[in-house]
Design an enzyme around this catalytic site. Structure first.
Site, PDB file in Angstrom:
ATOM      1  N   PHE A  53       0.276  -5.293  21.187  1.00 53.73           N
ATOM      2  CA  PHE A  53       0.311  -4.379  22.336  1.00 53.73           C
ATOM      3  C   PHE A  53      -0.056  -5.085  23.646  1.00 53.73           C
ATOM      4  O   PHE A  53       0.636  -4.947  24.656  1.00 53.73           O
ATOM      5  CB  PHE A  53      -0.656  -3.213  22.077  1.00 53.73           C
ATOM      6  CG  PHE A  53      -0.882  -2.313  23.248  1.00 53.73           C
ATOM      7  CD1 PHE A  53      -0.016  -1.255  23.508  1.00 53.73           C
ATOM      8  CD2 PHE A  53      -1.969  -2.503  24.100  1.00 53.73           C
ATOM      9  CE1 PHE A  53      -0.230  -0.414  24.587  1.00 53.73           C
ATOM     10  CE2 PHE A  53      -2.187  -1.670  25.187  1.00 53.73           C
ATOM     11  CZ  PHE A  53      -1.315  -0.626  25.428  1.00 53.73           C
ATOM     12  N   ASP A  54      -1.134  -5.860  23.641  1.00 55.61           N
ATOM     13  CA  ASP A  54      -1.593  -6.510  24.883  1.00 55.61           C
ATOM     14  C   ASP A  54      -0.541  -7.465  25.434  1.00 55.61           C
ATOM     15  O   ASP A  54      -0.249  -7.472  26.634  1.00 55.61           O
ATOM     16  CB  ASP A  54      -2.881  -7.320  24.627  1.00 55.61           C
ATOM     17  CG  ASP A  54      -4.074  -6.443  24.366  1.00 55.61           C
ATOM     18  OD1 ASP A  54      -3.972  -5.524  23.536  1.00 55.61           O
ATOM     19  OD2 ASP A  54      -5.128  -6.668  24.995  1.00 55.61           O
TER      20      ASP A  54
END
Ligand SMILES: Nc1nc2c(ncn2[C@@H]2O[C@H](COP(=O)(O)OP(=O)(O)O)[C@@H](O)[C@H]2O)c(=O)[nH]1
Ligand SMILES: [Mg+2]
Length: 247
Positions: free
Chosen positions: A188-189
């Protein structure tokens, strides 16, 4: 009197019955003493829920701390939990940090001041010049550096550390960007930053002091494979094009 700016600080947690009672009071006190100019809230974002006593302990803590909330997202995955909570909160600034407080808290005000001064996203960095990292294993250090070189080679992005658990974003940027971020787990990051930078959002990277907590929940090989698959997906689908077209 002008209205105070609002800030939501999210702590993603999964099976953290030791760190929640140890570190939530530390962070709460820090926010209370240092963020008086904001109207802030602290949110424990659990998934599942956790299989240990994290839910009970967190709910008990919320009784003693007025601006502390516990949210449980039924679907698994840290990225999905962050996305959902960030999208739901109405605050001007949204941030998250790991509950082990590996990132030195004194850098939080720097992240937020970068947002105040026009950055869309501000991120803590263990790899930018000036950062100080203590106690990281050689394997994690090599993998982290290699992975970030891979990102820069394939996407020509400028940030050095995609995976540091210490990030902040302006609400408007989050609302525009998050619908295009698909990963629900650890990638996600990276997806947020690569898609964000390629779509033209302004990212500021702050070298921080990081004290590694050896009690990691990350399964290194599985996460690395998820990262490679994620990078391949972004390279092929180029989601930032859709954002550029919709601007
Ligand atoms: N909500 C949520 N948080 C998670 C999950 N897995 C890990 N976390 C949290 O993510 C943060 C970083 O995890 P950590 O084990 O310290 O990762 P490391 O420092 O990269 O080894 C911690 O606050 C964890 O509790 C998950 O599935 N859901
Ligand atoms: Mg950690």
């Amino acid at each position: 009197m002008a209205q105070k700016l609002t800030l939501s600080v999210i702590l993603p947690v999964y099976n953290e019955e030791k760190d929640v009672p140890r570190n939530v009071p530390i962070l709460y006190k820090y926010l209370k003493e240092n963020f008086t100019q904001y109207s802030w809230e602290l949110i424990i974002a659990d998934n599942g829920p956790s299989k240990d006593r994290t839910p009970e302990i967190s709910k008990e803590l919320t009784k003693n701390y007025r601006s502390l909330f516990y949210i449980c997202i039924p679907r698994p995955g840290r990225g999905g939990a962050l996305k959902e909570v960030w999208q739901k909160r109405k605050s001007d600034y949204l941030c998250y940090m790991d509950v082990d407080l590996s990132s030195d808290l004194s850098f939080l005000s720097q992240l937020i001041s970068f947002l105040e001064n026009g950055a869309d996203i501000a991120i803590g960095s263990r790899l930018k010049r000036g950062a100080k990292v203590y106690g990281r294993t050689l394997l994690r250090e090599i993998m982290s550096r290699g992975y970030n070189i891979l990102i820069r080679t394939f996407f020509w992005t400028s940030f050095c550390d995609a995976q540091c658990g210490f990030k902040a974003i302006r609400k408007e940027a989050a609302m525009k960007l998050l619908p295009y971020v698909e990963d629900k787990g650890w990638f996600f990051d990276s997806e947020l930053l690569i898609t964000g930078e390629k779509a033209g959002f302004k990212i500021k990277e702050v070298p921080i002091v990081w004290r590694d907590d050896p009690a990691s929940t990350v399964k290194v090989a599985k996460t690395a494979w998820g990262d490679i698959k994620g990078l391949a997906r972004l390279f092929i689908t180029r989601p930032w094009k859709k954002i550029q077209n919709s601007k």
